[in-house]
Scaffold this active site. Structure first.
Site, PDB file in Angstrom:
ATOM      1  N   GLY A  82       0.812  -1.202   0.000  1.00  0.00           N
ATOM      2  CA  GLY A  82       0.000   0.000   0.000  1.00  0.00           C
ATOM      3  C   GLY A  82       0.850   1.259   0.000  1.00  0.00           C
ATOM      4  O   GLY A  82       1.998   1.279  -0.470  1.00  0.00           O
ATOM      5  N   SER A  83       0.319   2.319   0.578  1.00  0.00           N
ATOM      6  CA  SER A  83       0.925   3.654   0.473  1.00  0.00           C
ATOM      7  C   SER A  83       2.262   3.794   1.196  1.00  0.00           C
ATOM      8  O   SER A  83       2.920   4.833   1.061  1.00  0.00           O
ATOM      9  CB  SER A  83      -0.053   4.698   1.015  1.00  0.00           C
ATOM     10  OG  SER A  83      -1.256   4.679   0.280  1.00  0.00           O
ATOM     11  N   ALA A  84       2.672   2.790   1.958  1.00  0.00           N
ATOM     12  CA  ALA A  84       3.943   2.890   2.682  1.00  0.00           C
ATOM     13  C   ALA A  84       5.110   3.147   1.740  1.00  0.00           C
ATOM     14  O   ALA A  84       6.126   3.727   2.142  1.00  0.00           O
ATOM     15  CB  ALA A  84       4.189   1.616   3.494  1.00  0.00           C
ATOM     16  N   ILE A  85       4.974   2.757   0.452  1.00  0.00           N
ATOM     17  CA  ILE A  85       6.113   2.906  -0.469  1.00  0.00           C
ATOM     18  C   ILE A  85       6.030   4.199  -1.287  1.00  0.00           C
ATOM     19  O   ILE A  85       6.812   4.399  -2.213  1.00  0.00           O
ATOM     20  CB  ILE A  85       6.218   1.682  -1.412  1.00  0.00           C
ATOM     21  CG1 ILE A  85       4.896   1.379  -2.119  1.00  0.00           C
ATOM     22  CG2 ILE A  85       6.678   0.465  -0.653  1.00  0.00           C
ATOM     23  CD1 ILE A  85       4.616   2.189  -3.322  1.00  0.00           C
ATOM     24  N   LYS A  86       5.129   5.090  -0.927  1.00  0.00           N
ATOM     25  CA  LYS A  86       4.984   6.323  -1.712  1.00  0.00           C
ATOM     26  C   LYS A  86       6.215   7.222  -1.655  1.00  0.00           C
ATOM     27  O   LYS A  86       6.410   8.064  -2.538  1.00  0.00           O
ATOM     28  CB  LYS A  86       3.736   7.091  -1.261  1.00  0.00           C
ATOM     29  CG  LYS A  86       2.434   6.444  -1.738  1.00  0.00           C
ATOM     30  CD  LYS A  86       1.203   7.195  -1.249  1.00  0.00           C
ATOM     31  CE  LYS A  86      -0.083   6.567  -1.796  1.00  0.00           C
ATOM     32  NZ  LYS A  86      -1.304   7.202  -1.252  1.00  0.00           N
TER      33      LYS A  86
END
Length: 676
Positions: A383-387
């Site tokens: 999910g968004s953790a790698i943004k």
């Protein structure tokens, strides 16, 4: 008068000299025969030197504070050292005698073992099954095979319990190599068995009593997954690597590390084997044995792990799992584990690796199990953790700048479903996009990297497949999608998708296409915390010489930080993402600010939620989500970084478990620092 010839006189002198010389030689031969004949004959009889290796206790393991976590414990053992050219009947005789003194497990004996025993003890009856004409036309090997084939289940079923014990013991004796001690029994040897065998060992050539060793874990099962295991004597060296170990002076029945640290550091932990040279005569009898190399216990490992912190993290994860499962039992029927990795971003030292699995057996009490290995081997959509990686990819590829602003609203591309953030966020730049976790900002980064700068609602967009390669290459610089380099035998690298399209690249940009491991996520956020330097994570800090009972010895080798790569990105961009991560945890609109703001320490990081549908036989049976969190602290001088993954949480039933675990493990870390 004629002069007499002098020749006879000279010949007499020559003959006399020869006589004296031969007499001396005969005398010397007599002296050799009488005084040293035995020694000379023994030298002549010596035909072969045989070298055997005796294993030594393995090295121990300690945590970073010197707490013992892997030790050796001595056990009684009964061994067999076969002489050269020992015959099957001799082994049978020993097995029959030894069966009077010990009990062994016979569950692993095979039908072939029983048939061989039956023929050996009933030879006349066995060979009576062959006709005289068959015996004449068959060689010995063919006759034996034919007798084997003609033995029936009825014959074997009538072997007595006592005979099966003999079969099991003989199987152990048959596994032994000449002049090499082989374990017959080392588990559950009673004092009575030990004493009785010792008393009667002179009746059984090659049988001896000794002490063996086994591994013990003073800290219990904490971190046991990563300690790994060693093979049993029955299994011996790993079958897939027989040649590798045999060329390194291992015996076939010798135990070796078969997983995790025990396997990774096998050559260090195994130590220096004790070596003996056996001198045999022409009849293969051992004349004498001599020690040619003293054994040295294996070297010790000092791990980077903090066992006190590890225990606290295990407990925190279990408690938080239990809370939401008890609160939403039906919604969380597919939730069964949570994963955490904590490490030092500047050095790569792993502080703790936790994987707690929740089990729901039917009609039994629920329980939790340690499955920490899943942090290295299980990959999940992040999910968004790698943004942070997505924003940096956009910066470095030149498709965005720090001044770029996108209007966050639903995105509709022709022939695809609408894509959006969790709400309509309006105008966002990279900072607000990270702080509020805007999906749409990342979609535009992906579209621009794919070649389309002119998005028009409900129309198709340009897509260059090389954009996938470009973005993946940026992600790999953080350790996402590649091996982290941790000092373990194997590790997963996630799963690379086999399809490429504009929509999938947009999914990739928000962590909804390719999965990563918890360890990869920890290395990724550590790289950001460490100003762009990706450090190889490691579980071993030092290798030390054997020490005292509870303390390691002097240092043999120190394992320091190792830089794998430096991000090929401008430092101002890395600092910009660090600032965005600060706002996630501390900004007025930060997605995790309610949990992490106003703490005694200042942390930074990124939250994540990924859709995780559950399929069974190709049919969708449930919608769940992965809750993730990455971060580090203190923000201005990072000491610790972490990644949290809680897969397959029921929709709207997670109670921000990822945030709660993240805060509690950071609290535990700083409490430990104060106490130390």
């Amino acid at each position: 008068m004629k002069r007499k010839s002098q020749l006879p006189f000279r010949l007499n002198i020559l003959f006399f000299a020869i006589f004296v010389i031969f007499s001396f030689l005969v005398l010397q031969l007599g002296v050799v025969q009488i005084l040293t004949g035995g020694e000379a004959q023994q030298v002549l009889d010596e035909t072969e030197n045989t070298i055997t290796n005796i294993p030594v206790p393995r090295g121990k393991m300690y945590d970073r504070d010197g707490n013992l976590i892997v030790d050796n414990k001595s056990t009684y053992a009964i061994t067999y050292t076969p002489p050269k050219n020992v015959q099957p009947k001799d082994k049978l005789d020993i097995a029959q005698k030894l069966s009077n003194y010990i009990q062994v497990d016979n569950s692993d004996i095979t039908q072939r073992d029983m048939k061989d025993y039956w023929i050996l003890t009933r030879r006349e009856e066995a060979y009576a099954r062959l006709s005289e004409s068959e015996k004449k036309r068959m060689n010995d090997e063919e006759q034996y095979q034919s007798v084997l084939d003609r033995l029936t289940k009825y014959n074997l079923d009538h072997l007595s319990k006592e005979e099966l014990q003999v079969v099991a013991i003989k199987r152990k004796l048959d596994e032994a190599m000449e002049l090499t001690p082989h374990i017959v029994k080392n588990k559950g040897v009673t004092q009575e068995e030990y004493a009785t065998v010792a008393e009667h060992s002179n009746e059984m050539q090659g049988i001896n009593v000794t002490t063996d060793w086994d591994r013990k874990l003073p800290q219990g099962e904490t971190f046991a997954n990563f300690i790994g295991g060693i093979t049993d004597h029955e299994d011996g060296i790993l079958k897939d690597n027989v040649d590798y170990y045999l060329t390194r002076n291992y015996n076939r029945n010798e135990r070796v590390g078969q997983s995790f640290l025990e396997q990774q550091y096998e050559e260090v932990l195994a130590g220096q084997k004790e070596q003996y040279r056996h001198i045999t005569d022409k009849n293969n009898n051992v004349i004498r044995s001599e020690l040619i190399q003293e054994g040295k216990q294996g070297k010790d490992l000092v791990l980077s792990v903090d066992m006190e912190l590890q225990k606290k993290v295990d407990q925190i994860v279990q408690e938080e799992l239990e809370k939401i499962i008890d609160k939403y039992p039906y919604k969380n029927q597919y939730l069964n584990n949570a994963l955490v990795v904590m490490m030092k971003p500047k050095t790569g030292e792993i502080l703790s690796m936790t994987g707690i699995r929740y089990h729901r057996p039917e009609n039994e009490a629920n329980y939790f199990a340690d499955e920490s290995y899943r942090t290295v081997y299980d990959a999940h959509l992040p999910g968004s953790a790698i943004k942070g990686a997505t924003v940096l990819s956009g910066f470095q590829s030149g498709v965005i700048t720090k001044n770029t602003v996108f209007n966050d609203r639903p995105i509709k591309i022709a022939n695809t479903e609408t894509k959006s953030s969790y709400g309509t966020l309006g105008p966002v730049n990279y900072l607000t996009a990270l702080e509020k976790s805007s999906n749409v900002f990342m979609f535009f980064v992906a579209m621009r990297m794919g070649g389309d700068y002119t998005y028009v609602e409900n129309q198709s967009v340009d897509f260059n497949p090389e954009a996938f390669t470009e973005m993946r290459n940026y992600f790999k610089q953080f350790g996402l999608g590649v091996e982290t380099g941790i000092d373990l035998p194997y590790e997963a690298t996630g799963l690379e998708g086999d399809k490429e399209s504009a929509g999938l690249l947009m999914d990739y940009a928000i962590g909804q296409y390719e999965p990563f491991t918890t360890l990869q996520l920890a290395q990724y956020v550590s790289t950001i915390a460490n100003d762009g330097y990706r450090i190889k994570p490691h579980l071993v800090n030092e290798i030390r010489y054997p020490g005292t009972k509870d303390q390691p010895g002097r240092i043999y080798k120190t394992i320091g930080p190792e830089v794998i790569n430096k991000l090929e990105m401008d430092e101002e961009y890395i600092q910009a993402v660090q600032n965005g991560f600060y706002r996630v945890f501390n900004g007025s609109n930060g997605t995790a600010a309610g949990t992490f703001s106003n703490l005694p320490y200042v942390a930074a990081g990124k939250t994540g939620t990924a859709e995780q549908p559950i399929y069974e036989n190709g049919k969708l049976i449930a919608d769940t989500e992965n809750l993730t969190l990455v971060g580090y602290a203190p923000y201005d001088d990072p000491e610790v970084s972490f990644a949290v993954v809680v897969p397959r949480v029921g929709l709207e039933s997670g109670d921000t478990i990822n945030y709660k675990i993240g805060k509690r493990i950071l609290d535990a870390y700083f409490e430990n620092q104060q106490n130390n």
